[in-house]
Design an enzyme around this catalytic site. Sequence first.
Site, PDB file in Angstrom:
ATOM      1  N   LYS A 164      10.294   0.446  -7.344  1.00 42.43           N
ATOM      2  CA  LYS A 164       9.389  -0.326  -7.615  1.00 42.43           C
ATOM      3  C   LYS A 164       8.855  -1.278  -6.204  1.00 42.43           C
ATOM      4  O   LYS A 164       7.755  -1.528  -5.866  1.00 42.43           O
ATOM      5  CB  LYS A 164       9.583  -1.313  -8.749  1.00 42.43           C
ATOM      6  CG  LYS A 164       8.423  -2.497  -8.927  1.00 42.43           C
ATOM      7  CD  LYS A 164       7.228  -1.871  -9.227  1.00 42.43           C
ATOM      8  CE  LYS A 164       6.048  -2.852  -9.832  1.00 42.43           C
ATOM      9  NZ  LYS A 164       6.007  -4.003  -9.327  1.00 42.43           N
ATOM     10  N   GLU A 171       1.278  -0.245  -1.863  1.00 38.82           N
ATOM     11  CA  GLU A 171       0.296  -0.964  -2.295  1.00 38.82           C
ATOM     12  C   GLU A 171      -0.243  -2.006  -1.465  1.00 38.82           C
ATOM     13  O   GLU A 171      -1.460  -2.161  -1.310  1.00 38.82           O
ATOM     14  CB  GLU A 171       0.833  -1.791  -3.710  1.00 38.82           C
ATOM     15  CG  GLU A 171      -0.244  -2.552  -4.516  1.00 38.82           C
ATOM     16  CD  GLU A 171       0.296  -3.359  -5.458  1.00 38.82           C
ATOM     17  OE1 GLU A 171       0.435  -4.711  -5.320  1.00 38.82           O
ATOM     18  OE2 GLU A 171       0.699  -2.566  -6.496  1.00 38.82           O
TER      19      GLU A 171
END
Length: 291
Positions: A164, A171
């Site tokens: 993550k 991102e």
Amino acid sequence: MQLGLIGLGKMGGNMRERIRRAGHTVVGYDRNPDLADVASLSELVERLDGPRVVWVMVPAGAATQSVIDELGELLSPGDTVVDGGNSRWTDDERHARELAEKGIGFVDCGVSGGVWGLENGYALMYGGDAEHVARVQPIFDALKPEGDFGSVHAGKVGAGHFAKMVHNGIEYAMMQAYAEGWELLEKVDSVTDVREVFRSWQEGTVIRSWLLDLAVNALDEDEHLDKLRGYAEDSGEGRWTVEAAIDNAVPLPAITASLFARFASRQDDSPQMKMIAALRNQFGGHAVESK
């Protein structure tokens, strides 16, 4: 199955609802009594039949440590704790060792989906021993998006949060690229409708993505982002990604540059950071600063 869920904020509250919609029983606790089903962690544990599964959805660091310490005293051998927050993977390894000494299993789970997860499902990346993951699998299945993808047993304890973390680093770089392109389009006289240029990219282009869709949403709400201050926070995972890259001698020039661009936003009112702030608000409900 039954699940104890601790932390019912923007993510946790919607997760509780999605799990309940799948037919499972969720007993939720939050410091805000208006959100909670029970008044304390001890009451939460008492309401669950053994072997229990308790999912922790609170801020990383001291808050998570405090909850896991308390659960270590309340739970029984054979129970399992899931940390679904944004903890650093090295903390997961310590928590797993501490709970294992009491016979309690531990799974770390990176969760992506933001404020849209209730309807669309959550992308899940989890780490831990197969036997502990299996205890939680019905909940993972309830939370994940429809279809074959959207969840993965990434590896050992810590692997879920590490995956993550890398996801969030990517991102950062993607948002930075959209933001830089948006500022350049806004700067030139020849392009007279930047919002519609962005909208045109939503079909048929190699840069179409959910982030692009959210950028268009933000521009529909505030065409030139005039209402926003060019300031963007970082959640910490971008920093950890760069630190891990240094530790492993892996070059991450795009992700590293995007992190430092956010730091620059704290010195100047950056046009690019207006787009970064708008995107963070769109997918995660993160706060923005108005002019």
